[in-house]
Design an enzyme around this catalytic site. Sequence first.
Site, short mmCIF file in Angstrom:
data_model
loop_
_atom_site.label_atom_id
_atom_site.label_comp_id
_atom_site.label_asym_id
_atom_site.label_seq_id
_atom_site.Cartn_x
_atom_site.Cartn_y
_atom_site.Cartn_z
N ARG A 137 0.83 -1.21 0.00
CA ARG A 137 0.00 0.00 0.00
C ARG A 137 0.86 1.26 0.00
O ARG A 137 0.62 2.19 -0.76
CB ARG A 137 -0.95 -0.02 1.20
CG ARG A 137 -2.09 -0.96 0.97
CD ARG A 137 -3.07 -1.08 2.13
NE ARG A 137 -4.20 -1.90 1.66
CZ ARG A 137 -5.24 -2.24 2.40
NH1 ARG A 137 -5.34 -1.85 3.65
NH2 ARG A 137 -6.21 -2.99 1.88
N TYR A 145 -5.87 -0.57 -7.13
CA TYR A 145 -5.32 -1.83 -6.62
C TYR A 145 -4.69 -1.72 -5.22
O TYR A 145 -4.56 -0.63 -4.69
CB TYR A 145 -4.41 -2.52 -7.64
CG TYR A 145 -3.19 -1.83 -8.21
CD1 TYR A 145 -2.60 -0.74 -7.62
CD2 TYR A 145 -2.62 -2.34 -9.38
CE1 TYR A 145 -1.46 -0.18 -8.17
CE2 TYR A 145 -1.48 -1.77 -9.94
CZ TYR A 145 -0.91 -0.69 -9.32
OH TYR A 145 0.20 -0.13 -9.86
N GLU A 146 -4.38 -2.85 -4.66
CA GLU A 146 -3.91 -2.95 -3.26
C GLU A 146 -4.89 -2.33 -2.26
O GLU A 146 -4.48 -1.68 -1.30
CB GLU A 146 -2.53 -2.31 -3.08
CG GLU A 146 -1.43 -2.87 -3.94
CD GLU A 146 -1.30 -4.39 -3.88
OE1 GLU A 146 -1.73 -5.00 -2.90
OE2 GLU A 146 -0.77 -4.96 -4.87
N GLY A 147 -6.17 -2.56 -2.50
CA GLY A 147 -7.21 -1.94 -1.65
C GLY A 147 -7.62 -0.63 -2.27
O GLY A 147 -6.82 0.31 -2.29
#
Lengths: 593, 593
Positions: free
Chosen positions: B294, B435-437
Amino acid sequence: MTFRAPVQDIRFALDEIAAMDGLKASGAFPELSEDLTTAILDEAAKFANDVLAPLNRTGDQQGCTLKDGEVTTPDGFKDAYAKYVEGGWQGLQFPAEAGGMGLPRVLGMAVMEMMQSANMAFSLGPMLTNSAIEALLVNGTDEQKALYLPRIITGEWSSTMQLTEPQAGSDVGLLKTKAEPNDDGSWSITGQKIYITWGEHDCAENIIHPVLARTPDAPEGTKGISLFLIPKFLPDANGNPGERNAIKAIGLEHKMGIHGSPTCVMQMENAKGWLIGPELGGMAAMFIMMNSARLAVGVQGVGIAERAYQHALAYAQERRQGRAPDAEGPAPHPIIEHPDVRRMLATMKAKTEAARAICYLCAVSADEAEHEESEEDRAFAKRREEFLTPIAKAWATDVGVEVSSLGIQIHGGMGFIEETGAAQHYRDARIAPIYEGTNGIQAIDLIGRKLSMGGGAALKELLEDIRQTVEDCATSSNPELPQLAKRLKPAADAFETAAKWLMTREDRSDALAGATEFLALSGDVIGGWLLCIGAVAAQRRLKEGQGDQDYAESRIEIARFYAETVLSQAPGKLDSIRVGYEGLPDDLALGIS
Amino acid sequence: MTFRAPVQDIRFALDEIAAMDGLKASGAFPELSEDLTTAILDEAAKFANDVLAPLNRTGDQQGCTLKDGEVTTPDGFKDAYAKYVEGGWQGLQFPAEAGGMGLPRVLGMAVMEMMQSANMAFSLGPMLTNSAIEALLVNGTDEQKALYLPRIITGEWSSTMQLTEPQAGSDVGLLKTKAEPNDDGSWSITGQKIYITWGEHDCAENIIHPVLARTPDAPEGTKGISLFLIPKFLPDANGNPGERNAIKAIGLEHKMGIHGSPTCVMQMENAKGWLIGPELGGMAAMFIMMNSARLAVGVQGVGIAERAYQHALAYAQERRQGRAPDAEGPAPHPIIEHPDVRRMLATMKAKTEAARAICYLCAVSADEAEHEESEEDRAFAKRREEFLTPIAKAWATDVGVEVSSLGIQIHGGMGFIEETGAAQHYRDARIAPIYEGTNGIQAIDLIGRKLSMGGGAALKELLEDIRQTVEDCATSSNPELPQLAKRLKPAADAFETAAKWLMTREDRSDALAGATEFLALSGDVIGGWLLCIGAVAAQRRLKEGQGDQDYAESRIEIARFYAETVLSQAPGKLDSIRVGYEGLPDDLALGIS
């Protein structure tokens, strides 16, 4: 995803916000009636939904090709164009005596919005043809009108707008294309133009090119520019396409979006053309086309925002992820139940509607400016049209980008995958803040010419009307409406404060440094004002039990959300507008050594 | 356009804002020195400028291809990857005992920023490998560490992160991939994963896949998930790539951007794998990878913003259009002289620097959380790292999108043409908020877990530090700095008010409805605070006559612009955050019938 033109929302904006009906009083639109409006919107919706929308994705994938000077548009575009001509759509907003349907421009904009939603790349062509019709109506000779208008107004012949050259973009005065007079009153034009939308294609039997060029010994800059009409095929004695003229597409741009729209590099080598309007009167003639096109580009912003919204809304109802605190039924819940996703959708919806309202009010003002009975009323309407045009163009196209970006976000990973289609809206939307005068140019126009116009009359009149709406909301029997007034009033005050600050700058650069931010604030406030007008009308419908009561409620709810989330921020934007030229970092701070 | 890694800006952020030097006190980084930092940043800049940047556009044009389960990356990627391995870059921020260089994570982030600026599609691969190294360091068995780490830490073997399935995106608990135990302690994993970045490629001799899967009889949801390590080639007795494992790429996504990065659909049919960490401990193990990723994605936002800025700055100096009121020399003037364009550039620059500052502070906090001497200091740093992670990820990636959009706008029509390259930045940047949350997930994490963490300790500590900076600015002998204090103080108050409102909601949905807007405010305020810290440091340098005095001045100027245009808007955003769940339109108002 199935697109459905938002007829109910469009009708509400026409009837209750832009007050199209008021145009009847002028007597200029004898055909205009509730039934006709219904019929037109329904037919246009069918055309947009069933003919144009299905070609949107394939048009993006295929793009256009250029071979031996001929452009091939994507599969289906030619047939769709034939149906467009057959439907008589091109002439909707033009006078009956010129071959049109004699209906208001605002109705034409409503139809255009649906088309742009359905297929922006396709609809750009007809949009530019509208602009050329305007130019001919105002500046064409009787002979030109007789020869060209009947064919252009049907759409049988299409049109472009040829301004830009590599060195002359926003600074159109730098253009070099040359026009030399011929003995027969025609001109020989030589030069190269870039970014020419629908400059060459296979949908219409002839293409009429309005081209800006420089006559011999013309002064430098914008004062030395004239507008010429250059047909692709010179009309023969019967007015049919004859000899091929020396204007051709020599390149197609490889663009991020609107792949279905052929963006051409056009080469003229002693192309034959005729003046539209007086020699050296090119800038004035251009602005007639440009103003119409600017508003239409704003409508593109609305159209693409609407499309992106529908796309995201459908996905958010269908896609299930996670547990939403207030949702019913078993998890995973549809993501629309997650407050964060619902808020994104609400922002999309509210801003799209605000942008639509601004564009339609601008279009009605343009109709009024032409047709109101008294000169005073026409002048009032003209000021409003001119004030709103840069806002309609810039604010609505920024909304198009913002909303299509939110649309991607709602799709998550699927939004970044081309197959989903959300990415196309985002790519397509990004051109609209650029062409027909960048949004920066719009902002400079707003703070430069429009604020001071008539001693600030347009601003003053607008503020009066906004304050009337504050009053209407504040005194409503529906307790929701005074809440709107509480947000609209300080927002209007901030708008006024900012405008007056800009108008009183001694150094023009101080105002220019805040131009874009002021335009953004103007759109925020005017958009909110118009949603409040819609809420007042909805409350009237509720009180009278008239029409779809749920829908009327929804008008108030959308206005409230916009007021709480957008209008509430308006006062906080003042200082950022007033930063001044000295507040901008110098070259060193920007990293230039 | 030539990319040059912004070494001076990065160094300033490391030294004066993130205070990397403070890490020395822990004794954990014996190698860290001014000279080494200089050498590393200079070498990394060369690698980014000369090796990666030239492959950015060609990588976008060529994309990746998949044939018979083998992915071919764009021309030059394989060679560049070999140079990356040769340079030892992958191991920079990992312990010497594991084969790394034993330097701070924040220095790794600085190097990663340059790489992401130069070539985001390429650098995604190494970025994910970092995450897998973290997972192994924390959760790997001694045997796993001995077998895998030496090869991964050099980059000879790369790694992925396999979480998402079609029905399980943000809601990872819905995943269906199954793991069955084998007799030898290994597992057989079967399932399909989507959106797997660098899931298959031709640059590394082996690929290590951390994969989330469900063991037999595991409970539903996230509690039933375990993390497995699945190598593409099973290591043989010598630890070299041996038998091909039953995991393969069966599709490549057709994406809007990062075309050079192979985004794979991965199929596992009884692929052989081993648990990383305990059975059912998959979520905790995933978060170790995820947190690192993140922050790294936030750094991608910084990188792409920096690239877009340099691109636009170069164009704005070169392109001449129109007459700028305060410009010298004959018109047309470079467009950078137009206040409107200069302001766009200033916004790009200031926000990029604020985003960098947030990411680097987050990375230093992560270093401190691991290495500070006292438990109390480690806990403090951990809280700060955790609080800043969602902000670094979401705010910096939103800045990446905003700045790359401004970059297009500055290019005008050229921005929409793919040849220019500005469009690529815009297309590439758009994935990072997803992406990545997604950024919505980050906002929910911020208001859900991070605000309340330790009874609100992280927030309280942050506010104390911000108020210290207010004090430092207010009492400065440089009259510019008290002006910063005047903006930072009310912004911090608004941040605190908003946070406390969110923390005291009884109905969680009320807080969730303002989550994204609160994260945006948090980033605005924290970014501004860090630029003010930079200004205080710059003033010290000015006073002491230390270093590049023009550069020190520029730090104050950028902070001032940010304060006047961004911080000044913070208090006005409060009501929009506090709209509450009831303030969101219902289904009917969103047009759902």
